[in-house]
Design a protein around this motif. Structure first.
Motif, PDB file in Angstrom:
ATOM      1  N   ASP A 229       0.836  -1.208   0.000  1.00  0.00           N
ATOM      2  CA  ASP A 229       0.000   0.000   0.000  1.00  0.00           C
ATOM      3  C   ASP A 229       0.868   1.253   0.000  1.00  0.00           C
ATOM      4  OD1 ASP A 229      -2.206  -1.585   0.065  1.00  0.00           O
ATOM      5  OD2 ASP A 229      -2.538  -1.416   2.220  1.00  0.00           O
ATOM      6  N   HIS A 230       1.920   1.216   0.781  1.00  0.00           N
ATOM      7  CA  HIS A 230       2.775   2.409   0.882  1.00  0.00           C
ATOM      8  C   HIS A 230       3.455   2.729  -0.447  1.00  0.00           C
ATOM      9  CE1 HIS A 230       3.079   1.895   5.522  1.00  0.00           C
ATOM     10  NE2 HIS A 230       1.938   2.424   5.133  1.00  0.00           N
ATOM     11  N   GLN A 231       3.817   1.701  -1.167  1.00  0.00           N
ATOM     12  CA  GLN A 231       4.406   1.941  -2.487  1.00  0.00           C
ATOM     13  C   GLN A 231       3.377   2.561  -3.433  1.00  0.00           C
ATOM     14  OE1 GLN A 231       5.736  -2.125  -3.044  1.00  0.00           O
ATOM     15  NE2 GLN A 231       7.899  -1.513  -2.967  1.00  0.00           N
ATOM     16  N   LEU A 232       2.157   2.066  -3.331  1.00  0.00           N
ATOM     17  CA  LEU A 232       1.096   2.633  -4.166  1.00  0.00           C
ATOM     18  C   LEU A 232       0.854   4.096  -3.812  1.00  0.00           C
ATOM     19  CD1 LEU A 232      -1.537  -0.265  -4.307  1.00  0.00           C
ATOM     20  CD2 LEU A 232      -0.164   0.623  -6.183  1.00  0.00           C
ATOM     21  N   ILE A 233       0.855   4.378  -2.533  1.00  0.00           N
ATOM     22  CA  ILE A 233       0.608   5.761  -2.099  1.00  0.00           C
ATOM     23  C   ILE A 233       1.702   6.676  -2.623  1.00  0.00           C
ATOM     24  CG2 ILE A 233       0.590   7.241  -0.062  1.00  0.00           C
ATOM     25  CD1 ILE A 233      -0.790   4.803   1.351  1.00  0.00           C
ATOM     26  N   GLU A 234       2.916   6.173  -2.577  1.00  0.00           N
ATOM     27  CA  GLU A 234       4.026   6.973  -3.092  1.00  0.00           C
ATOM     28  C   GLU A 234       3.836   7.261  -4.580  1.00  0.00           C
ATOM     29  OE1 GLU A 234       5.983   8.143  -0.796  1.00  0.00           O
ATOM     30  OE2 GLU A 234       6.816   9.426  -2.363  1.00  0.00           O
ATOM     31  N   LYS A 235       3.332   6.252  -5.282  1.00  0.00           N
ATOM     32  CA  LYS A 235       3.075   6.457  -6.712  1.00  0.00           C
ATOM     33  C   LYS A 235       1.979   7.499  -6.921  1.00  0.00           C
ATOM     34  CE  LYS A 235       4.451   1.954  -8.562  1.00  0.00           C
ATOM     35  NZ  LYS A 235       3.981   0.763  -9.295  1.00  0.00           N
ATOM     36  N   VAL A 236       0.939   7.423  -6.116  1.00  0.00           N
ATOM     37  CA  VAL A 236      -0.146   8.406  -6.254  1.00  0.00           C
ATOM     38  C   VAL A 236       0.386   9.806  -5.984  1.00  0.00           C
ATOM     39  CG1 VAL A 236      -2.409   9.140  -5.409  1.00  0.00           C
ATOM     40  CG2 VAL A 236      -1.884   6.711  -5.597  1.00  0.00           C
TER      41      VAL A 236
END
Lengths: 251, 214
Positions: B24-31
């Motif tokens: 999830d944290h990687q996705l958030i960073e992408k967002v």
């Protein structure tokens, strides 16, 4: 296992057995629509408020400064100038300091002189050029309230319009007339024929019969006018064969 | 502190959260870096758990979907302020819980101001005053028998301080630690509330517990 724990396990199993609901198919589209709407709302409201807050003070400051400048200029332009009298044919600019200069041109005995037609600034500013042509502000100021019969104070500054010699020049006769001296000029200088009583020249001790050879180190020549910006603060005269410098003293 | 990995339920079963190759944290960073598709992935991971959580809390599917969408909108605009020292699941459940509690308060105000609501409250079996949602369920297939409806209604009558941890633990399958994080409570208090909530439900569901399922 106690009854209580059994009951809790039973409840827990019942809850876990509930069928999970799922979000509708258009769920993500709905979220993105809401995000787009909120973003639009934010872009419409926030920047305008921020801009208003950010620039309100500088804009008000600029308006205040601009307004005061405009008001100041209007006051100077509207109330402090004496409209030209006569035909304004003399091609010179006269630069005056505050509080100096003539107060009543029409009362001058030489009102018909071309120099009497020179418009004079009686303003409160440091100086102002009034001319048909160009002018130059040399920033002189004086507390002298001397009344000059011919309407100008030649000690301040006279600008012969910046035109080439012959076109924008003032004759030595006219210049000396401004300080109350009637002369008859020749190639060697201007011979004083009379000095008006009460004039600044009389106060300086100029007498009939003096030969004025220079004004502020400008040699006088009847065939050549005085050009450029100049003052009349001292006269070089020849009296009884003696050359001397007379300061145009203030009364 | 909860870990940002797949969770196992209390019984060790795999819970509803899908398997993840990107955290999830990687996705958030992408967002945060402008990758809108990553936000789509976050939604696809959490839209069903959050909708289910809110449905069980409110017992109203339409409102649950509405609040679930609002939850993601809030998440989207708050991602810059999100700190990765918490599991994202904790964060999003906390937002959903707050929205759900706010919705309950709105219902209370509407009810107090409405004579109809006052009359309805006479028959309500809420532990605390809580107007029931009498609207028909949006999708009858979601609650397909009387037993499920009764259980759902019983959950909806629990006070929020018991309802949230019960739903998170027993329906959503979150760990005790996760539930404690969402509730901002200690582990002991959280377990105590879950136990108390189950006790309240047992009182309401006694007839069904002694029924054919036993």
């Amino acid at each position: 296992m106690s009854d209580t724990m059994k009951d809790e396990d039973e409840i827990s199993r019942m809850l876990a057995g509930l069928k999970a609901v799922e979000s509708p198919d258009n769920f993500e589209g709905g979220v993105r629509s809401r995000i787009a709407v909120r973003r639009d709302e934010a872009s419409l409201s926030r920047p305008s408020l921020l801009l208003a807050a950010k620039f309100a003070f500088p804009m008000l400051l600029l308006l205040a400064i601009g307004g005061s400048l405009i008001l100041f200029n209007e006051r100077e332009l509207s109330g402090d100038l004496v409209p030209p009298v006569g035909d304004g044919s003399l091609d010179v600019a006269v630069i005056e300091g505050p509080g100096s200069g003539p107060t009543d041109i029409s009362s001058s005995p030489n009102v018909n002189s071309p120099l009497a037609q020179v418009p004079v600034n009686r303003g409160v500013g440091n100086s102002r050029a009034v001319s048909q042509g160009g002018s130059e502000d040399i920033g002189l100021s004086s507390d002298d309230s001397t009344v000059f019969p011919d309407g100008v104070d030649p000690r301040k500054a006279i600008v012969a319009n910046g035109k080439p010699p012959g076109e924008g020049s003032i004759s030595p006769v006219d210049v000396l007339s401004m300080i109350g001296i009637s002369t008859n000029c020749s190639a060697t200088g201007c011979a004083v024929t009379s000095v008006r009583d009460g004039s600044i020249a009389a106060a300086a001790g100029i007498e009939s019969g003096d030969l004025i050879s220079a004004i502020d180190d400008r040699p006088l020549n009847s065939s050549r006018g005085i050009t450029g910006k100049f003052t009349v603060s001292e006269l070089t005269i020849v009296r009884s064969g003696k050359r001397m410098t007379v300061s145009i003293a203030r009364r | 502190m909860a870990l940002d990995t797949n969770e196992l339920g209390a019984s060790g079963e795999d819970v509803r959260l899908p398997a993840r190759t990107v955290s999830d944290h990687q996705l958030i960073e992408k967002v945060r870096n402008g990758d809108e598709a990553a936000f789509g992935e976050i939604m696809s991971r959490y839209k069903n758990p959050i909708t289910n959580f809110l449905y069980r809390f409110l017992n109203d599917y339409e409102e649950a979907v509405d609040l679930a969408q609002e939850t993601f909108v809030r998440v989207y605009f708050a991602l810059d302020r999100y700190h990765t020292n918490y599991a994202f699941s904790t964060y999003i459940y906390r937002i959903a819980s707050n929205l759900a509690i706010t919705e309950l308060r709105k219902r209370k105000r509407r009810s107090v101001l409405s004579l109809t609501g006052l009359f309805q409250s006479v028959d309500a079996e809420a532990v605390e005053f809580q107007p029931p949602d009498l609207r028909p369920l949006a999708d009858t297939e979601l609650v397909d028998d009387e037993r499920s409806r009764v259980i759902a209604s019983a959950i909806a009558t629990l006070p929020p301080k018991y309802r949230i941890p019960i739903i998170l633990r027993d329906i959503e399958g979150r760990s005790y630690e996760d539930v404690a994080d969402v509730m901002r409570l200690g582990l002991g208090t959280t377990k105590s509330r879950i136990s108390r909530g189950r006790g309240l439900l047992k009182e309401k569901l006694t007839g069904y517990m002694q029924g054919p399922n036993e």
